[in-house]
Design a protein around this motif. Sequence first.
Motif, PDB file in Angstrom:
ATOM      1  N   GLY A  79       0.714  -1.173  -0.083  1.00  9.50           N
ATOM      2  CA  GLY A  79      -0.180   0.019  -0.055  1.00  9.50           C
ATOM      3  C   GLY A  79       0.974   1.338   0.039  1.00  9.50           C
ATOM      4  O   GLY A  79       0.500   2.293   0.748  1.00  9.50           O
ATOM      5  N   ALA A  80       1.965   1.056  -0.676  1.00 12.20           N
ATOM      6  CA  ALA A  80       2.975   2.375  -0.885  1.00 12.20           C
ATOM      7  C   ALA A  80       3.153   2.774   0.682  1.00 12.20           C
ATOM      8  O   ALA A  80       3.348   3.936   0.889  1.00 12.20           O
ATOM      9  CB  ALA A  80       2.156   3.606  -1.475  1.00 12.20           C
ATOM     10  N   LEU A  81       3.717   1.892   1.413  1.00  9.12           N
ATOM     11  CA  LEU A  81       4.060   1.953   2.545  1.00  9.12           C
ATOM     12  C   LEU A  81       2.910   2.450   3.945  1.00  9.12           C
ATOM     13  O   LEU A  81       3.226   2.459   5.059  1.00  9.12           O
ATOM     14  CB  LEU A  81       5.201   3.159   2.705  1.00  9.12           C
ATOM     15  N   ALA A  82       1.928   2.656   3.463  1.00  7.60           N
ATOM     16  CA  ALA A  82       0.652   2.890   4.162  1.00  7.60           C
ATOM     17  C   ALA A  82      -0.053   1.914   4.971  1.00  7.60           C
ATOM     18  O   ALA A  82      -0.631   1.996   5.917  1.00  7.60           O
ATOM     19  CB  ALA A  82      -0.450   3.646   3.317  1.00  7.60           C
ATOM     20  N   ARG A  83       0.059   0.412   4.434  1.00  5.47           N
ATOM     21  CA  ARG A  83      -0.547  -0.647   5.041  1.00  5.47           C
ATOM     22  C   ARG A  83      -0.006  -0.977   6.534  1.00  5.47           C
ATOM     23  O   ARG A  83      -0.944  -0.927   7.560  1.00  5.47           O
ATOM     24  CB  ARG A  83      -0.149  -1.783   4.142  1.00  5.47           C
ATOM     25  N   GLY A  84       1.170  -0.773   6.621  1.00  4.96           N
ATOM     26  CA  GLY A  84       1.805  -0.805   8.034  1.00  4.96           C
ATOM     27  C   GLY A  84       1.311   0.313   8.795  1.00  4.96           C
ATOM     28  O   GLY A  84       1.157   0.049  10.177  1.00  4.96           O
ATOM     29  N   ILE A  85       1.406   1.293   8.309  1.00  3.38           N
ATOM     30  CA  ILE A  85       0.970   2.559   9.187  1.00  3.38           C
ATOM     31  C   ILE A  85      -0.498   2.444   9.662  1.00  3.38           C
ATOM     32  O   ILE A  85      -0.804   2.472  10.761  1.00  3.38           O
ATOM     33  CB  ILE A  85       1.318   3.718   8.266  1.00  3.38           C
TER      34      ILE A  85
END
Length: 365
Positions: A79-85
């Motif tokens: 998710g363009a680094l957003a999934r972990g956030i």
Amino acid sequence: MSLKSGFRTACLAGAAAIAMIGAKPADAQVIDLSGQTVTLVHNAAPGGSTGLGAQVAAEAWMKTMAGNPTIVVQSVEGGALARGIRHVMNARPDGRTLGWVAWSGSTRVLDPEELQIPFKDFGVIGGVGGAHFFVHVSTNVGGGITTNDEFVEKVDKFTFGGFTALSAASMRTAAAMDLLGIEYQFVSGFGGDGPLQAALQRGELEGYPATGVIYNRTLKDTMIKDGESLGLFYFSPPKADGSGLTEDPFMEGLETFDAYYRRVMGKEPTGPAWDVIKFHGGIGDRVNWLVVAPPNTPEEHLSMLRESFAQAVTDPEFLEKAEKIFGQKPAVTTFPEIMDVVDEVARTDEALKETMRGYLNKMER
């Protein structure tokens, strides 16, 4: 209302207020983590600087965190680094999920309003920076190069990859190509340094922005030493006096972008593209990773996390291990100073946002 009933009402109200005050400390107590397992989530592929940094932080933090819980590190990429956030944002504020996230704060301000990640709503604990990026290229580019000077002489078009166009490293690379007068194509969707390196070796990419960690740990003594690839230049925070980018002694054998530009172009970098490079250096390199708890984490527990984190990241053993991973001593920002960084991102100049949106549109075509 009679005097008697008014007095009774006031007493009841006072009793209710006292009861609420008395209940407050119970709600705000430090969560008991004795014998518990805390998960420290990061948002990149395993094995890169994000995951390795989270691991050494976890080893130090479990010694200082109240209750001395076991801390395990979990990769939640995508998710363009957003999934972990968002995984951390949606976790229960029960003290058992924390985040060590590559936050890309300097580009998240460009997300559509409905997709904005409200970093201020998190329990912000601290931030860690110091992993500078260098542009790593195949020596097959442009029909074959042997020095970084030849890149400007022989290359007309450059295909490079990255996590996402919203990555500060990717956007700075695009801005650098514009300043050098080289047409570029950006390929997104790579989860970390490993997948990017593999794509370069397969010939699917001609280069990518890699971390200084990977430069010092592997590339310098393998692909670069063997002549398969080379480093063009690296990005870093601007100097306080505005005279250029900060030199990093741990990036031995490479030069800052502005030094490279002056040498090969014979002039100083200027204009909106240069402003983009400096902006991301000032924010992105200062805090590569934001350390957070989920929103609504009890304030007293959050205070414990902030204090124990500050203690953990000043431990000599942590600093020694982190320096080996990052290639330099980590730049640590603790609470409350970390909130200044989060606030600065929120105040990003509109003209600069428009320049960056232009890069997003071009890179995502």
